[in-house]
Write a protein that holds these residues in place. Structure first.
Motif, PDB file in Angstrom:
ATOM      1  N   GLN A 266       0.685  -1.552  -0.049  1.00  0.00           N
ATOM      2  CA  GLN A 266      -0.007   0.244   0.179  1.00  0.00           C
ATOM      3  C   GLN A 266       0.703   1.151   0.016  1.00  0.00           C
ATOM      4  OE1 GLN A 266      -2.927   0.177   3.266  1.00  0.00           O
ATOM      5  NE2 GLN A 266      -3.810  -1.876   2.887  1.00  0.00           N
ATOM      6  N   PRO A 267       0.362   2.308  -0.417  1.00  0.00           N
ATOM      7  CA  PRO A 267       1.431   3.763  -0.802  1.00  0.00           C
ATOM      8  C   PRO A 267       0.766   4.372   1.113  1.00  0.00           C
ATOM      9  CG  PRO A 267      -0.028   3.390  -2.715  1.00  0.00           C
ATOM     10  CD  PRO A 267      -1.304   2.522  -1.576  1.00  0.00           C
ATOM     11  N   THR A 268       2.115   5.171   1.292  1.00  0.00           N
ATOM     12  CA  THR A 268       2.290   4.924   2.336  1.00  0.00           C
ATOM     13  C   THR A 268       0.656   6.281   3.364  1.00  0.00           C
ATOM     14  OG1 THR A 268       3.225   7.064   1.725  1.00  0.00           O
ATOM     15  CG2 THR A 268       4.574   5.511   2.327  1.00  0.00           C
ATOM     16  N   ALA A 269       0.116   6.915   2.618  1.00  0.00           N
ATOM     17  CA  ALA A 269      -0.754   7.053   2.766  1.00  0.00           C
ATOM     18  C   ALA A 269      -1.795   5.826   3.134  1.00  0.00           C
ATOM     19  CB  ALA A 269      -1.711   8.202   2.387  1.00  0.00           C
ATOM     20  N   ASP A 270      -2.664   5.096   2.450  1.00  0.00           N
ATOM     21  CA  ASP A 270      -3.092   3.928   2.576  1.00  0.00           C
ATOM     22  C   ASP A 270      -3.212   3.062   3.951  1.00  0.00           C
ATOM     23  OD1 ASP A 270      -4.467   5.330   0.243  1.00  0.00           O
ATOM     24  OD2 ASP A 270      -3.685   3.319  -1.175  1.00  0.00           O
ATOM     25  N   ALA A 271      -1.738   3.008   3.859  1.00  0.00           N
ATOM     26  CA  ALA A 271      -0.907   2.522   4.885  1.00  0.00           C
ATOM     27  C   ALA A 271      -1.368   2.970   6.338  1.00  0.00           C
ATOM     28  CB  ALA A 271       0.453   1.751   4.716  1.00  0.00           C
ATOM     29  N   LEU A 272      -0.996   4.627   6.700  1.00  0.00           N
ATOM     30  CA  LEU A 272      -1.445   5.242   7.273  1.00  0.00           C
ATOM     31  C   LEU A 272      -3.277   4.771   7.923  1.00  0.00           C
ATOM     32  CD1 LEU A 272      -0.660   6.771   9.640  1.00  0.00           C
ATOM     33  CD2 LEU A 272      -1.004   8.784   8.233  1.00  0.00           C
ATOM     34  N   ALA A 273      -3.851   5.130   6.845  1.00  0.00           N
ATOM     35  CA  ALA A 273      -5.076   5.065   7.075  1.00  0.00           C
ATOM     36  C   ALA A 273      -5.963   3.609   7.619  1.00  0.00           C
ATOM     37  CB  ALA A 273      -5.983   5.354   5.771  1.00  0.00           C
ATOM     38  N   THR A 274      -4.942   2.243   7.055  1.00  0.00           N
ATOM     39  CA  THR A 274      -5.045   1.365   7.939  1.00  0.00           C
ATOM     40  C   THR A 274      -4.898   0.969   9.649  1.00  0.00           C
ATOM     41  OG1 THR A 274      -4.435   0.085   5.440  1.00  0.00           O
ATOM     42  CG2 THR A 274      -4.784  -1.505   7.398  1.00  0.00           C
ATOM     43  N   GLY A 275      -3.403   2.029  10.186  1.00  0.00           N
ATOM     44  CA  GLY A 275      -2.951   1.821  11.018  1.00  0.00           C
ATOM     45  C   GLY A 275      -4.612   2.531  11.780  1.00  0.00           C
ATOM     46  N   VAL A 276      -4.584   3.804  11.521  1.00  0.00           N
ATOM     47  CA  VAL A 276      -5.733   4.403  12.110  1.00  0.00           C
ATOM     48  C   VAL A 276      -7.178   3.565  12.324  1.00  0.00           C
ATOM     49  CG1 VAL A 276      -6.657   7.074  12.394  1.00  0.00           C
ATOM     50  CG2 VAL A 276      -4.685   6.779  12.273  1.00  0.00           C
ATOM     51  N   LEU A 277      -7.342   2.830  10.797  1.00  0.00           N
ATOM     52  CA  LEU A 277      -8.676   2.357  11.312  1.00  0.00           C
ATOM     53  C   LEU A 277      -8.408   0.869  12.481  1.00  0.00           C
ATOM     54  CD1 LEU A 277     -11.244   2.100  10.281  1.00  0.00           C
ATOM     55  CD2 LEU A 277     -10.291   0.358   8.175  1.00  0.00           C
ATOM     56  N   TRP A 278      -7.346   0.687  12.238  1.00  0.00           N
ATOM     57  CA  TRP A 278      -7.196  -0.942  13.057  1.00  0.00           C
ATOM     58  C   TRP A 278      -6.908  -0.552  14.359  1.00  0.00           C
ATOM     59  CZ3 TRP A 278      -3.433  -4.919  11.326  1.00  0.00           C
ATOM     60  CH2 TRP A 278      -4.082  -5.814   9.985  1.00  0.00           C
ATOM     61  N   GLY A 279      -6.992   0.705  14.494  1.00  0.00           N
ATOM     62  CA  GLY A 279      -6.342   0.848  16.130  1.00  0.00           C
ATOM     63  C   GLY A 279      -7.416   2.426  16.863  1.00  0.00           C
ATOM     64  N   ALA A 280      -8.262   2.483  15.368  1.00  0.00           N
ATOM     65  CA  ALA A 280      -9.371   2.940  15.989  1.00  0.00           C
ATOM     66  C   ALA A 280     -10.673   1.771  16.354  1.00  0.00           C
ATOM     67  CB  ALA A 280     -10.155   3.780  14.882  1.00  0.00           C
ATOM     68  N   ALA A 281     -10.454   0.731  15.831  1.00  0.00           N
ATOM     69  CA  ALA A 281     -11.405  -0.199  16.079  1.00  0.00           C
ATOM     70  C   ALA A 281     -11.213  -0.478  17.329  1.00  0.00           C
ATOM     71  CB  ALA A 281     -11.175  -1.361  14.797  1.00  0.00           C
ATOM     72  N   ALA A 282      -9.389  -1.407  18.070  1.00  0.00           N
ATOM     73  CA  ALA A 282      -9.921  -1.224  19.197  1.00  0.00           C
ATOM     74  C   ALA A 282     -10.125  -0.831  20.287  1.00  0.00           C
ATOM     75  CB  ALA A 282      -7.342  -1.211  19.605  1.00  0.00           C
ATOM     76  N   VAL A 283     -10.036   0.722  20.172  1.00  0.00           N
ATOM     77  CA  VAL A 283     -11.191   1.539  21.018  1.00  0.00           C
ATOM     78  C   VAL A 283     -12.266   0.927  21.853  1.00  0.00           C
ATOM     79  CG1 VAL A 283     -11.152   3.946  21.717  1.00  0.00           C
ATOM     80  CG2 VAL A 283      -8.950   3.243  20.666  1.00  0.00           C
ATOM     81  N   THR A 284     -12.885   0.716  20.344  1.00  0.00           N
ATOM     82  CA  THR A 284     -14.090  -0.413  20.183  1.00  0.00           C
ATOM     83  C   THR A 284     -13.990  -0.931  21.413  1.00  0.00           C
ATOM     84  OG1 THR A 284     -14.536  -0.945  18.399  1.00  0.00           O
ATOM     85  CG2 THR A 284     -14.576   1.181  18.242  1.00  0.00           C
ATOM     86  N   LEU A 285     -13.455  -1.501  22.208  1.00  0.00           N
ATOM     87  CA  LEU A 285     -13.451  -3.162  22.042  1.00  0.00           C
ATOM     88  C   LEU A 285     -12.798  -3.296  24.255  1.00  0.00           C
ATOM     89  CD1 LEU A 285     -12.070  -4.553  19.020  1.00  0.00           C
ATOM     90  CD2 LEU A 285     -14.871  -5.373  20.413  1.00  0.00           C
ATOM     91  N   PRO A 286     -13.135  -4.049  24.686  1.00  0.00           N
ATOM     92  CA  PRO A 286     -13.229  -4.286  26.150  1.00  0.00           C
ATOM     93  C   PRO A 286     -11.580  -4.700  26.226  1.00  0.00           C
ATOM     94  CG  PRO A 286     -14.181  -5.976  25.587  1.00  0.00           C
ATOM     95  CD  PRO A 286     -14.281  -5.072  24.354  1.00  0.00           C
ATOM     96  N   GLY A 287     -11.054  -4.140  27.559  1.00  0.00           N
ATOM     97  CA  GLY A 287      -9.940  -4.834  28.015  1.00  0.00           C
ATOM     98  C   GLY A 287      -8.666  -3.671  26.590  1.00  0.00           C
ATOM     99  N   SER A 288      -7.673  -5.255  26.158  1.00  0.00           N
ATOM    100  CA  SER A 288      -6.883  -5.431  25.390  1.00  0.00           C
ATOM    101  C   SER A 288      -6.999  -5.930  24.511  1.00  0.00           C
ATOM    102  CB  SER A 288      -5.494  -5.368  26.235  1.00  0.00           C
ATOM    103  OG  SER A 288      -5.477  -6.653  26.698  1.00  0.00           O
ATOM    104  N   SER A 289      -8.184  -6.177  23.373  1.00  0.00           N
ATOM    105  CA  SER A 289      -8.773  -6.593  22.565  1.00  0.00           C
ATOM    106  C   SER A 289      -8.144  -6.323  21.156  1.00  0.00           C
ATOM    107  CB  SER A 289     -10.339  -7.290  22.350  1.00  0.00           C
ATOM    108  OG  SER A 289     -11.288  -7.688  24.276  1.00  0.00           O
ATOM    109  N   VAL A 290      -8.325  -6.972  20.510  1.00  0.00           N
ATOM    110  CA  VAL A 290      -7.523  -6.961  18.969  1.00  0.00           C
ATOM    111  C   VAL A 290      -8.679  -6.722  18.325  1.00  0.00           C
ATOM    112  CG1 VAL A 290      -5.355  -6.856  19.922  1.00  0.00           C
ATOM    113  CG2 VAL A 290      -6.840  -8.624  18.369  1.00  0.00           C
ATOM    114  N   PRO A 291      -8.518  -5.621  17.401  1.00  0.00           N
ATOM    115  CA  PRO A 291     -10.089  -6.336  16.264  1.00  0.00           C
ATOM    116  C   PRO A 291      -9.815  -7.272  15.064  1.00  0.00           C
ATOM    117  CG  PRO A 291      -8.933  -3.938  15.707  1.00  0.00           C
ATOM    118  CD  PRO A 291      -8.176  -5.431  17.201  1.00  0.00           C
ATOM    119  N   ALA A 292     -11.471  -7.787  14.575  1.00  0.00           N
ATOM    120  CA  ALA A 292     -11.583  -8.944  13.417  1.00  0.00           C
ATOM    121  C   ALA A 292     -11.887  -7.970  12.901  1.00  0.00           C
ATOM    122  CB  ALA A 292     -12.032 -10.378  14.365  1.00  0.00           C
TER     123      ALA A 292
END
Length: 314
Positions: A266-292
């Protein structure tokens, strides 16, 4: 494949209470345990997203056995190095508004031989990797230049290497010039030894590090998203989360998504978007759960190459 090194992993216990009051007895409404440590979290979310990864970590004591069981249950491939000490147990106290209070143990004291075995295992696995990432604090006894040594040995083999740490280990690693670093706002200010009140200040500090030989500086900014800086670009991305549950591990999920994006072309901008999406999804989950994969759906994301650099960070 992405190989992670976590010199100081943990078993993470998350406890939900209504309101934290110092010195009082609290009744938990719920609790959970997860495998923890920054590199372990990177591997956990990669495995949850069906991406190839191996986690390298020390294992010792009863908590170490539990940690291995939790990793096996999560489907995370791992290479364990036996150590004499006991893996730490970290506790996160979570309140309904997303406020997180963490109690982190120091971890086992590593001998020189044990630290060397961790490095050797990681470098050996690097032969089949796209990225190697060293993450988190160092346990007692580990040399402060452990990540710097990792950078040199992995880079000599032509493999990209990333570091996410703080303090003296991060300073030493940066001097060794890894491909990518992912400090948060406070850690970047510590690296450059001055405050960074605006988004423009963060950009300028990151540019200085790029000029010194770091190819990619990705700065996680909490509610303000993330800024990625290379010699060519300064890209900002942010997601809107209206009902956060826990911030534990969100930065690790962001790093995992970014590295996954870069490793898949992925281009750097798209890779950053993927990273922010995964990080944001983690915030919606309990504890230290990771997003599926399903947890990534419906999260609004904004990305720009021309943000307001006068914006004062929260």
């Amino acid at each position: 494949m992405i190989v992670t090194l976590t010199p100081n992993p943990s078993v993470d216990r998350s406890v939900m209470i209504d309101d934290l009051r110092r010195g009082e007895v609290h009744r938990a409404s719920e609790s959970r345990i997860d495998p923890g440590g920054k590199g372990v979290n990177v591997s956990r979310v990669l495995a949850a997203q069906s991406a190839a990864t191996v986690a390298v970590l020390p294992i010792g004591g009863p908590e170490g056995h539990l940690l291995e069981e939790l990793l096996d249950a999560a489907g995370v491939a791992h290479h364990s190095v036996s150590v004499a000490g006991t893996v730490r147990m970290n506790i996160s106290v979570l309140e309904p508004d997303g406020t997180t209070t963490k109690l982190n143990e120091p971890g086992p004291t590593l001998t020189d031989d044990e630290a060397g075995l961790l490095l050797d295992a990681t470098v050996t696995l690097a032969a089949g990797a796209d990225w190697v990432v060293g993450c988190g604090s160092l346990p007692p006894g580990a040399p402060a230049d452990l990540y710097a040594t990792l950078v040199g040995q992995v880079r000599d083999r032509g493999v990209h290497v990333a570091v996410d740490s703080s303090g003296a280990p991060m300073v030493a690693a940066v001097a060794a010039r890894p491909t990518l670093i992912k400090p948060n706002h406070e850690e970047l200010a510590e690296l450059v030894d001055h405050d960074l009140p605006t988004l423009g200040d963060v950009r300028d500090a990151a540019r200085d590090l790029v000029a010194d030989g770091i190819e990619v500086v990705a700065v996680s900014l909490g509610k303000d998203g993330a800024l990625l800086v290379t010699a060519q670009d300064a890209v900002h991305a942010a997601a809107t989360i209206t009902a956060p549950l826990s911030t534990v591990g969100a930065g690790d999920c962001m790093l995992a998504g970014l590295l996954h994006g870069l490793s898949t072309g992925q281009p750097t901008a798209d890779a950053l978007a993927t990273g922010v999406l995964w990080g944001a999804a983690a915030v919606t989950l309990p504890g230290s759960s990771v997003p599926a994969p399903d947890d990534l759906l419906g999260i609004p994301l904004e990305i720009t190459t021309s943000p307001d650099f006068t914006y004062r960070l929260t």
